[in-house]
Design an enzyme around this catalytic site. Structure first.
Site, short mmCIF file in Angstrom:
data_model
loop_
_atom_site.label_atom_id
_atom_site.label_comp_id
_atom_site.label_asym_id
_atom_site.label_seq_id
_atom_site.Cartn_x
_atom_site.Cartn_y
_atom_site.Cartn_z
N HIS A 154 2.28 4.58 5.35
CA HIS A 154 1.84 4.41 3.97
C HIS A 154 1.87 2.93 3.57
O HIS A 154 0.93 2.41 2.97
CB HIS A 154 2.76 5.24 3.06
CG HIS A 154 2.50 5.06 1.59
ND1 HIS A 154 1.75 5.95 0.86
CD2 HIS A 154 2.92 4.11 0.72
CE1 HIS A 154 1.71 5.55 -0.41
NE2 HIS A 154 2.41 4.43 -0.51
N GLU A 155 2.96 2.25 3.92
CA GLU A 155 3.09 0.84 3.56
C GLU A 155 2.10 -0.03 4.33
O GLU A 155 1.52 -0.98 3.79
CB GLU A 155 4.53 0.36 3.78
CG GLU A 155 5.59 1.15 3.02
CD GLU A 155 5.30 1.26 1.53
OE1 GLU A 155 4.62 0.37 0.97
OE2 GLU A 155 5.73 2.25 0.92
N GLU B 156 -2.21 4.62 -4.63
CA GLU B 156 -1.24 5.46 -3.92
C GLU B 156 -1.93 6.59 -3.17
O GLU B 156 -1.54 6.93 -2.05
CB GLU B 156 -0.22 6.01 -4.91
CG GLU B 156 0.73 4.96 -5.45
CD GLU B 156 1.42 4.19 -4.34
OE1 GLU B 156 2.02 4.82 -3.44
OE2 GLU B 156 1.33 2.96 -4.36
#
Length: 291
Positions: A144-145, A224
């Site tokens: 995700h990062e 996100e």
């Protein structure tokens, strides 16, 4: 709520300093005895708005290390550290970005990515994340990062913040001038800005600043969903990211320093100033997305 707020506050502090310097140097000549020079004001607003956002971006990585107490892994001192570095390298290679710095910070489950450039970013995970998740779930969080970095999210947020800053500086001074002109109507000694201008400008800066923060937070929430999908793509399947989000939804997630929190993994409170959508919504969107 410690998410993009530190980035925003750093940006506002920089803008304030730039404003003071502009006053001292006398470069803010947009307000004259003959009225408001809109062209000069727009140029001033652009310099102030994007100057603050860009400087905030450039100092984001050292600020993140300092405010979170990140220990950068220069040489892995344990099997866990070696695994984290290898995982970041694997995803960075797959995403086509340069190897980020990798770090660990003390705290409840969370992680973040930051940095001005895609090929020299920082990925940091908390000790709470390492102790409360399986390796597969941690991989998803790291993915995700890395997706945030690959998507250029810090630069995107900087551009959005710059536009919002410019809007706030420009509109607040136009309104300030209008109010001041009304209050000083018929004043033959009107040779420059009065108290009405300064008070109105400050009030409008605050009001419009809150409005701008809500817009920035909305854009952050959209990122996100993209980063969740990016993590699933890097791993080749959705379930690990879904599991990681579900676990985060059931634990107390760390409060990140505000410059970096928009890049964190934790779910938000779902309100206007939240930089992250609710965990349940993120899971639902990810389940329904195409891999």
């Amino acid at each position: 709520m410690k998410r993009i707020f530190l980035f925003v506050m750093t940006n506002l502090a920089v803008v304030l300093v730039l404003g003071i310097v502009a006053n001292l140097l006398g470069v803010n000549r947009f307000l004259t005895a003959n009225g408001l020079n809109l062209g000069a004001l727009l140029g001033f607003a652009l310099i102030m708005g994007f100057g603050g956002a860009i400087i905030s971006l450039l100092i984001s990585k050292p600020m993140a290390k300092w405010t979170s107490g990140v220990k950068v892994i220069h040489q892995p001192a344990s099997a866990d550290e070696a695994w984290i570095v290898d995982t970041v390298r694997k995803f960075a290679d797959k995403a086509g970005i340069g190897m980020p710095e990798v770090g660990i910070f003390e705290g409840d489950p969370n992680a973040f990515a930051t940095g001005a450039f895609r090929d020299s970013a920082l990925v940091a995970v908390s000790t709470g994340l390492l102790h409360n998740m399986t390796h597969e779930e941690i991989e998803a969080v790291i993915g995700h990062e890395v997706a945030h970095i690959a998507n250029g999210d810090m630069v995107t947020m900087t551009l959005i913040q710059g536009v919002m800053n410019t809007f706030v500086v420009f509109i607040s001074r136009v309104v300030g001038y209008a109010v001041d002109s009304f209050l000083r109507k018929g004043d033959s000694e009107n040779t420059g800005p009065g108290i009405g201008y300064y008070v109105t400008t400050i009030v409008m800066d605050i009001i419009l600043g809150f409005a701008a923060a809500m817009i920035v937070a909305w854009f952050s929430r959209q990122r996100e969903f993209r980063a969740d999908a990016g993590a699933a793509k890097l791993m080749g399947r959705k379930q690990p990211m879904i599991n990681a989000l579900a676990r985060l939804g059931g634990v107390h997630t760390a409060e990140l320093p505000k410059t970096i929190s928009a890049m964190g993994i934790a779910g938000g409170i779902g309100q206007l100033f939240s930089t992250h959508p609710p965990i349940e919504q993120r899971i639902e969107v990810l389940k329904n997305s195409a891999l």
